[in-house]
Motif scaffolding. Structure first.
Motif, PDB file in Angstrom:
ATOM      1  N   SER A   1       7.661  -3.844  18.340  1.00 44.96           N
ATOM      2  CA  SER A   1       6.636  -3.833  17.302  1.00 44.96           C
ATOM      3  C   SER A   1       6.144  -2.413  17.077  1.00 44.96           C
TER       4      SER A   1
ATOM      5  N   ASP B   1       1.791  -9.179  19.332  1.00 43.57           N
ATOM      6  CA  ASP B   1       2.406  -8.673  18.104  1.00 43.57           C
ATOM      7  C   ASP B   1       3.492  -9.572  17.529  1.00 43.57           C
TER       8      ASP B   1
ATOM      9  N   ASP C   1       5.027  -7.537  12.457  1.00 49.05           N
ATOM     10  CA  ASP C   1       4.628  -6.515  11.482  1.00 49.05           C
ATOM     11  C   ASP C   1       5.066  -6.847  10.058  1.00 49.05           C
TER      12      ASP C   1
END
Length: 247
Positions: free
Chosen positions: A49, A109, A138
């Protein structure tokens, strides 16, 4: 002649290790090859990430922790074959794992989940021991298709996969009865229709065929760093992430 003071000097070329990046400071998602295998260079990856969490998918002949500590927050395997699962490596880290079964993992994440698939035919069952694994990180949706050997994706698989940005996909694998001639890999990837294809099982002779079908291939040495904003505007672009690590 007195040779007692003669000095012989030799210089050896020292080959330095080229290791995967363990601390991602690119500000983007980082995708890296990682296997030490000389036969299966492109089945195993680290996905990192932008904030630095690492996940390992389909570990194959992995470098020992003493050589490079990847510090994964999760490890996932699409199926149990040794070119996708390193049993010793799985024992090295006590972290959440999805091992060729239906499951979910949530980290700071990542959102990770698996979808049942079939290794060599169209018989998809919950306990097949073969799965597709999806990673949401993301803003990107990344799928490792493993050694899927179906003739096509089922409607349920397509719905569960959703819109995939990046897909790791095989194209030639005798164990999955997947060849360039029967075009199973092409049918599956065109159903999935991702922005980026990262090929896994293939031969050098596969490359020109991929270029004819999907255009010029981009190559990246050991890693690809990418953000949602940097995805290609078109679909089905082939990116080769090479494995030139030295352990």
């Amino acid at each position: 002649m007195d040779k007692s003071n003669d000095t012989v000097t030799s210089t050896e070329n020292v080959v330095k290790n080229v290791l995967p990046i363990t601390d991602n400071n690119t500000g983007k998602v980082l995708i890296q090859t990682v296997s030490t295998s000389k036969t299966y260079l492109y089945t195993s990856y680290i996905i990192s990430s932008s904030k630095g969490q690492n996940v390992v998918v389909d570990p194959t002949e992995m470098p020992q922790k003493s050589i490079v500590d990847i510090k994964p927050v999760a490890i996932c395997s699409t199926h149990a074959h040794p070119d996708h699962t390193d049993i010793d490596y799985l024992k090295t880290y006590q972290v959440p794992k999805i091992l060729y079964e239906k499951g979910k993992i949530y980290t700071r994440d990542f959102r990770i989940y698996s979808i049942p698939s079939s290794h060599s035919d169209d018989n998809v069952t919950e306990d097949s021991g073969n799965v597709i694994i999806v990673f949401e990180v993301d803003g990107l949706r990344i799928a490792h298709m493993g050694d899927i050997g179906q003739n096509s994706l089922t409607r349920e698989q397509v719905l569960q996969l959703g819109n995939i940005d990046i897909a790791f996909m095989q194209f030639e694998n005798s164990y999955s009865d997947m060849t360039l001639e029967n075009e199973k890999g092409f049918r599956i990837i065109e159903q999935l229709n991702p922005r980026i294809i990262i090929p896994t099982h293939y031969f050098d002779s596969t490359i020109p065929v991929l270029e004819i079908k999907y255009g010029q291939i981009k190559e990246y040495n050991n890693y690809l760093s990418i953000s949602k904003e940097e995805l290609p505007s078109t679909k089905l672009n082939v990116f080769r992430v090479l494995n030139n690590h030295i352990y």
